[in-house]
Motif scaffolding. Structure first.
Motif, short mmCIF file in Angstrom:
data_model
loop_
_atom_site.label_atom_id
_atom_site.label_comp_id
_atom_site.label_asym_id
_atom_site.label_seq_id
_atom_site.Cartn_x
_atom_site.Cartn_y
_atom_site.Cartn_z
N ARG A 155 11.28 -11.13 -0.46
CA ARG A 155 11.79 -11.63 -1.74
C ARG A 155 10.70 -11.66 -2.80
O ARG A 155 10.90 -11.20 -3.93
N GLU A 156 9.53 -12.18 -2.45
CA GLU A 156 8.43 -12.28 -3.42
C GLU A 156 7.96 -10.91 -3.89
O GLU A 156 7.68 -10.71 -5.07
N LEU A 157 7.85 -9.95 -2.97
CA LEU A 157 7.42 -8.61 -3.37
C LEU A 157 8.40 -8.01 -4.37
O LEU A 157 7.99 -7.44 -5.38
N LYS A 158 9.68 -8.14 -4.11
CA LYS A 158 10.72 -7.63 -5.02
C LYS A 158 10.65 -8.33 -6.37
O LYS A 158 10.68 -7.69 -7.42
N LEU B 117 9.14 -3.91 -5.93
CA LEU B 117 9.02 -3.05 -4.75
C LEU B 117 9.86 -3.53 -3.58
O LEU B 117 9.96 -4.73 -3.32
N LEU B 118 10.42 -2.57 -2.86
CA LEU B 118 11.03 -2.79 -1.56
C LEU B 118 10.19 -2.00 -0.57
O LEU B 118 9.66 -0.95 -0.91
N ALA B 119 10.07 -2.51 0.64
CA ALA B 119 9.26 -1.84 1.66
C ALA B 119 10.07 -1.67 2.93
O ALA B 119 10.83 -2.57 3.32
N GLN C 282 10.27 1.84 -5.45
CA GLN C 282 10.16 1.07 -6.70
C GLN C 282 11.54 0.69 -7.22
O GLN C 282 12.44 1.50 -7.28
N GLY C 283 11.68 -0.58 -7.58
CA GLY C 283 12.89 -1.09 -8.19
C GLY C 283 12.52 -1.93 -9.40
O GLY C 283 11.44 -1.76 -9.98
N GLU C 284 13.37 -2.87 -9.75
CA GLU C 284 13.16 -3.74 -10.91
C GLU C 284 12.62 -5.10 -10.48
O GLU C 284 13.00 -5.63 -9.43
N LEU D 149 0.85 -1.20 0.00
CA LEU D 149 0.00 0.00 0.00
C LEU D 149 0.88 1.25 0.00
O LEU D 149 1.76 1.37 0.85
N ASP D 150 0.61 2.14 -0.95
CA ASP D 150 1.38 3.38 -0.98
C ASP D 150 0.66 4.49 -0.22
O ASP D 150 -0.47 4.30 0.28
N GLU D 151 1.30 5.64 -0.12
CA GLU D 151 0.77 6.75 0.68
C GLU D 151 -0.50 7.35 0.08
O GLU D 151 -1.23 8.08 0.76
#
Length: 179
Positions: A91-94, A99-101, A131-133, A51-53
């Motif tokens: 790991r799964e989110l990335k 995304l990193l959180a 946000q990443g790759e 969830l983003d801001e």
């Protein structure tokens, strides 16, 4: 509560790197002889609700071989036994969204289909995102969708999202966000 089932015998009938299937001969709670099949997963199930801001989330879409249909889900996958559910969720989110959180909260423990499997899943809410790759697995052809959380919630209500972990995560997050 005392277990009313009696196991007479167990026989492994199938095994691969992801699941094991056993056939159990049992005495049921009504004292009748019976048979039970048990599917054991060799990984934890982990799901992530980012969830983003601005109140947006991310879904991943992919064709599910077992269902023979395309589905939208929260980012999720398997977590190796011996690794924490949180490490696997990161790991799964990335992998699936890039995304990193910086902020992680476990919001749900779920037994996915407890009449046939002992699988357990954990769902995390991820916030303070960067946000990443992406880094998809070889078996994944994933589409990533950034959308308002409310729209994902409505997709559950109208049957567009049918995955059990995704549905439970979105409903639980809705309750938590509206407290």
């Amino acid at each position: 509560m005392k277990n009313p089932w009696t196991t007479i015998s167990k026989k492994e009938v199938y095994d691969n790197p992801w699941i094991k299937v056993e056939e159990h001969q049992v005495i049921t709670p009504t004292q009748k002889k019976g048979i039970y099949g048990k599917v054991s997963f060799k990984n934890l199930a982990v799901g992530i609700l980012p969830l983003d801001e601005n109140g947006y989330t991310w879904l991943v879409g992919q064709y599910r071989y077992t269902l023979d249909e395309y589905t939208w889900e929260i980012p999720m996958g398997g977590g190796a036994i011996g690794q924490t559910a949180l490490e696997s969720a990161k790991r799964e989110l990335k992998e699936e969204t890039g995304l990193l959180a910086n902020d992680w909260t476990e919001i749900l423990k779920i037994h996915t289909s407890n009449s046939v499997t002992d699988e357990v899943g954990y769902v995390f809410m991820a916030k303070d995102l960067i946000q990443g790759e992406t880094a998809f697995d070889d078996t994944e052809d994933i589409k990533v969708w950034h959308l308002p959380f409310q729209e994902a919630y409505e997709m559950v209500l109208d049957g567009q999202i049918t995955d059990a972990i995704s549905m439970a995560a979105i409903f639980k997050a809705s309750v938590l966000l509206n407290k």
